[in-house]
Design a protein around this motif. Structure first.
Motif, PDB file in Angstrom:
ATOM      1  N   VAL A 122       1.217  -1.147  -0.454  1.00 28.05           N
ATOM      2  CA  VAL A 122      -0.292  -0.094   0.189  1.00 28.05           C
ATOM      3  C   VAL A 122       1.108   1.105   0.091  1.00 28.05           C
ATOM      4  N   SER A 123       1.915   1.375  -0.002  1.00 25.78           N
ATOM      5  CA  SER A 123       2.641   2.065   0.998  1.00 25.78           C
ATOM      6  C   SER A 123       3.516   2.333  -0.569  1.00 25.78           C
ATOM      7  N   PHE A 124       3.468   2.007  -2.373  1.00 28.40           N
ATOM      8  CA  PHE A 124       4.150   2.269  -2.862  1.00 28.40           C
ATOM      9  C   PHE A 124       2.901   2.173  -4.223  1.00 28.40           C
ATOM     10  N   THR A 125       2.000   1.855  -3.623  1.00 29.78           N
ATOM     11  CA  THR A 125       0.696   1.965  -5.205  1.00 29.78           C
ATOM     12  C   THR A 125      -0.633   3.035  -4.773  1.00 29.78           C
ATOM     13  N   ASN A 126      -0.188   3.440  -4.468  1.00 31.38           N
ATOM     14  CA  ASN A 126      -1.456   4.904  -4.452  1.00 31.38           C
ATOM     15  C   ASN A 126      -0.473   6.344  -4.758  1.00 31.38           C
ATOM     16  N   SER A 127      -1.128   6.811  -6.442  1.00 35.14           N
ATOM     17  CA  SER A 127      -0.255   7.703  -6.565  1.00 35.14           C
ATOM     18  C   SER A 127      -1.564   8.427  -7.187  1.00 35.14           C
ATOM     19  N   SER A 128      -1.118   9.436  -8.411  1.00 34.55           N
ATOM     20  CA  SER A 128      -2.694  10.619  -8.992  1.00 34.55           C
ATOM     21  C   SER A 128      -2.311   9.250 -10.540  1.00 34.55           C
ATOM     22  N   ASN A 129      -2.893   9.098 -10.903  1.00 34.31           N
ATOM     23  CA  ASN A 129      -2.837   9.311 -12.505  1.00 34.31           C
ATOM     24  C   ASN A 129      -2.823   9.652 -13.197  1.00 34.31           C
ATOM     25  N   LEU A 153       7.146  11.401 -15.021  1.00 33.34           N
ATOM     26  CA  LEU A 153       8.583  11.132 -14.101  1.00 33.34           C
ATOM     27  C   LEU A 153       8.542  11.109 -13.274  1.00 33.34           C
ATOM     28  N   ALA A 154       8.686  11.887 -12.572  1.00 29.38           N
ATOM     29  CA  ALA A 154       9.337  12.031 -10.937  1.00 29.38           C
ATOM     30  C   ALA A 154       8.188  11.401 -10.452  1.00 29.38           C
ATOM     31  N   HIS A 155       6.453  12.084  -9.742  1.00 30.01           N
ATOM     32  CA  HIS A 155       5.664  10.804  -9.876  1.00 30.01           C
ATOM     33  C   HIS A 155       5.894  10.203  -9.825  1.00 30.01           C
ATOM     34  N   TYR A 156       5.961   9.121 -10.648  1.00 26.61           N
ATOM     35  CA  TYR A 156       6.379   7.668 -10.740  1.00 26.61           C
ATOM     36  C   TYR A 156       7.462   6.751 -10.635  1.00 26.61           C
ATOM     37  N   LEU A 157       7.988   7.740 -10.933  1.00 25.00           N
ATOM     38  CA  LEU A 157       9.665   6.810 -10.243  1.00 25.00           C
ATOM     39  C   LEU A 157      10.058   6.893  -9.194  1.00 25.00           C
ATOM     40  N   GLY A 158       9.426   8.357  -8.351  1.00 18.17           N
ATOM     41  CA  GLY A 158       9.485   8.240  -6.951  1.00 18.17           C
ATOM     42  C   GLY A 158       8.480   6.913  -5.734  1.00 18.17           C
ATOM     43  N   ASN A 159       7.567   6.974  -6.710  1.00 18.45           N
ATOM     44  CA  ASN A 159       6.565   5.453  -6.369  1.00 18.45           C
ATOM     45  C   ASN A 159       7.976   4.374  -6.436  1.00 18.45           C
ATOM     46  N   ILE A 160       8.383   4.138  -6.922  1.00 20.27           N
ATOM     47  CA  ILE A 160       9.119   3.188  -7.708  1.00 20.27           C
ATOM     48  C   ILE A 160      10.488   2.776  -6.680  1.00 20.27           C
ATOM     49  N   CYS A 161      11.072   4.039  -6.010  1.00 12.49           N
ATOM     50  CA  CYS A 161      11.934   4.289  -5.139  1.00 12.49           C
ATOM     51  C   CYS A 161      11.365   3.500  -3.579  1.00 12.49           C
ATOM     52  N   VAL A 162      10.515   4.533  -3.504  1.00 15.79           N
ATOM     53  CA  VAL A 162       9.846   3.688  -2.021  1.00 15.79           C
ATOM     54  C   VAL A 162       9.421   2.207  -2.427  1.00 15.79           C
ATOM     55  N   GLY A 163       9.159   1.758  -3.341  1.00 14.76           N
ATOM     56  CA  GLY A 163       8.468   0.671  -2.988  1.00 14.76           C
ATOM     57  C   GLY A 163      10.175  -0.411  -3.022  1.00 14.76           C
ATOM     58  N   LEU A 164      11.202   0.224  -3.573  1.00 13.97           N
ATOM     59  CA  LEU A 164      12.436  -0.554  -3.524  1.00 13.97           C
ATOM     60  C   LEU A 164      13.067  -0.128  -1.767  1.00 13.97           C
ATOM     61  N   MET A 165      12.712   0.643  -1.502  1.00 14.44           N
ATOM     62  CA  MET A 165      12.986   1.241  -0.101  1.00 14.44           C
ATOM     63  C   MET A 165      11.442   0.335   1.687  1.00 14.44           C
ATOM     64  N   ILE A 329       5.765  10.716   3.070  1.00 16.85           N
ATOM     65  CA  ILE A 329       7.079  11.626   3.247  1.00 16.85           C
ATOM     66  C   ILE A 329       8.135  11.297   2.324  1.00 16.85           C
ATOM     67  N   ALA A 330       8.212   9.771   2.594  1.00 17.22           N
ATOM     68  CA  ALA A 330       9.652   9.403   1.910  1.00 17.22           C
ATOM     69  C   ALA A 330      10.112   9.892  -0.473  1.00 17.22           C
ATOM     70  N   GLN A 331       7.977   9.389  -0.675  1.00 13.86           N
ATOM     71  CA  GLN A 331       7.751   9.977  -1.872  1.00 13.86           C
ATOM     72  C   GLN A 331       7.776  11.235  -2.712  1.00 13.86           C
ATOM     73  N   GLY A 332       7.429  12.607  -1.377  1.00 15.89           N
ATOM     74  CA  GLY A 332       7.087  13.390  -1.949  1.00 15.89           C
ATOM     75  C   GLY A 332       8.941  14.103  -1.999  1.00 15.89           C
ATOM     76  N   ILE A 333       9.665  13.365  -0.831  1.00 19.13           N
ATOM     77  CA  ILE A 333      11.281  13.830  -0.881  1.00 19.13           C
ATOM     78  C   ILE A 333      11.564  12.965  -2.618  1.00 19.13           C
ATOM     79  N   PHE A 334      11.578  11.485  -2.724  1.00 19.48           N
ATOM     80  CA  PHE A 334      11.794  11.079  -3.879  1.00 19.48           C
ATOM     81  C   PHE A 334      12.145  12.254  -5.331  1.00 19.48           C
ATOM     82  N   ALA A 335      10.127  12.502  -5.089  1.00 16.83           N
ATOM     83  CA  ALA A 335       9.475  13.011  -6.175  1.00 16.83           C
ATOM     84  C   ALA A 335      10.283  14.462  -6.893  1.00 16.83           C
ATOM     85  N   SER A 336      10.145  15.389  -5.593  1.00 12.54           N
ATOM     86  CA  SER A 336      10.632  16.738  -5.809  1.00 12.54           C
ATOM     87  C   SER A 336      12.389  16.539  -6.055  1.00 12.54           C
TER      88      SER A 336
END
Length: 408
Positions: A122-129, A153-165, A329-336
Motif C-alpha cells: 500500500v505504501s507505493f501503489t497509491n498514486s495520481s493517475n 516521471l518524477a511521480h512514478y519514479l518516486g513510487n518505484i523508489c518508495v517500493g524498493l525502500m 513523506i519519502a515519496q514527496g522527497i523522491f519526487a521533488s
C-alpha cells in the motif's frame, strides 16, 4: 493514560474550533463544500467507479490470482510482495487515489497478503493517475502540457523508489515463491484462476451487485473526505493558521533559494493536492522549475485528505497506517528530487528549444487532442454518471432489503 487524555482533549478542542469556524465563516464553508462536491461529482466518482467495479470482478473471477502467479518472479525479488501486487500497482497507477489502498485491503481480507506485505504494497501503489497529472495539473493549472512529462516521471519514479525502500520494511515473511513452478508457471496460473473462481461460488449477478455496492460505498466515503478537507483547508486560511504555519517553512524555502510566496501553497498542498497545485501555479515570483519541485512534493505526499481516505479504508483490516504515512513523506522527497534532476536533461533539452526529432511526445495531452477531449468529457458527463450510479445503488439496497427475511 495521560497521553490518552491529552489526545481526547486535543480532538475535542479541534472539533469545537472547526464547528465554531464553520459558524463564523458560513459563506466560505459553503463555497469550499461546493468546490469539494464538484470535484467529487464531476471527476472523482465517474473516473474511479469503473476501475473499482472491474477490479472487484477480476478478483472474484480469479484473474488477479492468475496475474499474481505470473508476476511472482518479478514482484517478489524487487519489492518482497506477492505477484498480485503487480495488479494493484497497475490499477493504482491507472485509476489514482485511493485505488491502491482499496485493492490492497481487499486482497488482505482474502488472505492473499500478509500484514507486512500489505503494508509494503500500500505504501507505493497509491498514486495520481496520468489524466490528473497531465489534464488537471499540467494543462488545467499551469497551461503547459510539457510540464506533465516532468511531473509524471518524477511521480512514478518516486513510487518505484518508495517500493524498493519499503522492501526492507518488516521482518522476513515466508517466501511463497518457493513453489517449484519452473516452466509450468502458466499452468499453475490457470489452475489458481480456476480454483479461485470455484471457491467464490457467487452467481455472476450477485458478484456484480456486490462489486457495485462496495465500490459506491467506498466512493461515498471518499467524497465525504474531499468535502471535509476542502472546508478545513479554506477555514485554516481564513483563520490565518495557514499563514502562521507557512512562516515556519519560510526559512527552509529561503535556504533553497525559493521565494517565500511558495510557503502558503506548500502548506495548502499538505492538506489537499488540488488546491496546493493550483496555488503553486499562480506564484509569479517562482521559476517554473521551483513550481515543478513544490508540485512534485505535493503530488507525492498526497495531502492529508487522501491520507485520511486511505486510513479509513485500511481501518477495515490490521494494516497499519504509520508505514504508509512515512512512505508519503519519502515519496514527496523522491519526487521533488527527480523533478530537479530531470529538469535539464528532459524539459530544458526537449521543450525550451526547438524540438529535435527524438523529442518525448506529449501531443496527445494538448488542447484539441483525444486525451484533452476525454478529460473534458468526464467533467461534462460526470454528474450524469454519478446520478445514475447512485440511483442503481439505491435500487440494489432496496432489493437487498426486500429479499432479506425479517427477524420475528
Amino acid at each position: 493514560m495521560l497521553q490518552s487524555k491529552i489526545k481526547t482533549i486535543f480532538l475535542s478542542i479541534s472539533a469545537i474550533i472547526l464547528a465554531g469556524s464553520m459558524i463564523a465563516y458560513p459563506k466560505e464553508s459553503f463555497e469550499a463544500s461546493i468546490r469539494g462536491l464538484n470535484m467529487w461529482w464531476e471527476i472523482v466518482f465517474p473516473s474511479l467507479l469503473p476501475f473499482f467495479i472491474v477490479s472487484e470482478m477480476l478478483i472474484g473471477f480469479g484473474v488477479v490470482k492468475f496475474i499474481g502467479v505470473l508476476l511472482e518472479p518479478l514482484m517478489r525479488p524487487l519489492f518482497r510482495v506477492p505477484g498480485v501486487g503487480g495488479f494493484v500497482w497497475a490499477m493504482g497507477m491507472a485509476s489514482g487515489f485511493p485505488a491502491g489502498a482499496k485493492l490492497t485491503t481487499r486482497l488482505r481480507q482474502e488472505g492473499q497478503l500478509t500484514q507486512i506485505e500489505a503494508e509494503r504494497l500500500v505504501s507505493f501503489t497509491n498514486s495520481s493517475n496520468p489524466l490528473f497529472i497531465f489534464g488537471a495539473v499540467a494543462v488545467g493549472f499551469f497551461h503547459n502540457p510539457h510540464l506533465g512529462v516532468i511531473l509524471a516521471l518524477a511521480h512514478y519514479l518516486g513510487n518505484i523508489c518508495v517500493g524498493l525502500m519499503m522492501r526492507f520494511y518488516g521482518r522476513e515473511t515466508p517466501d511463497k515463491a518457493k513453489d517449484k513452478q519452473g516452466k509450468f508457471i502458466l499452468r499453475s496460473a490457470f489452475s489458481a484462476l480456476h480454483q479461485t473462481r470455484i471457491n467464490d461460488n457467487r452467481p455472476i449477478g450477485k458478484l456484480l451487485g456486490d462489486a457495485v455496492s462496495s465500490s459506491i460505498q467506498t466512493l461515498l466515503m471518499v467524497g465525504g473526505f474531499i468535502i471535509l478537507f476542502s472546508v478545513i483547508n479554506k477555514l485554516l486560511f481564513h483563520l490565518h493558521i495557514t499563514a502562521a504555519l507557512a512562516k515556519g517553512f519560510d526559512l527552509a524555502l529561503s535556504s533553497l533559494s525559493f521565494p517565500d510566496m511558495l510557503s502558503i501553497p506548500f502548506i495548502s498542498g499538505l492538506f489537499e493536492i488540488t488546491m496546493g497545485s493550483d496555488l503553486t501555479s499562480r506564484v509569479g515570483d517562482a521559476t517554473l522549475l521551483q513550481q515543478a519541485i513544490i508540485t512534485s512534493f505535493i503530488l507525492g505526499f498526497s495531502g492529508f485528505s487522501v491520507q485520511a481516505q486511505v486510513a479509513s479504508i485500511l481501518a477495515q483490516t490490521d494494516i497499519r497506517f504509520k508505514p504508509f504515512f512515512f512512505a508519503r513523506i519519502a515519496q514527496g522527497i523522491f519526487a521533488s528530487s527527480f523533478a530537479f534532476i530531470l529538469w535539464k536533461p528532459i524539459y530544458v533539452r526537449f521543450y525550451q528549444t526547438e524540438q529535435p526529432s527524438n523529442a518525448i511526445p506529449v501531443s496527445f495531452f494538448e488542447e484539441g487532442t483525444w486525451m484533452h477531449t476525454l478529460y473534458h468529457k468526464i467533467i461534462e458527463l460526470g454528474p450524469i454518471i454519478t446520478i445514475l450510479s447512485l440511483s442503481l445503488y439505491v435500487l440494489l439496497l432496496y432489493f437487498q432489503s426486500v429479499r432479506t427475511p425479517k427477524k420475528p
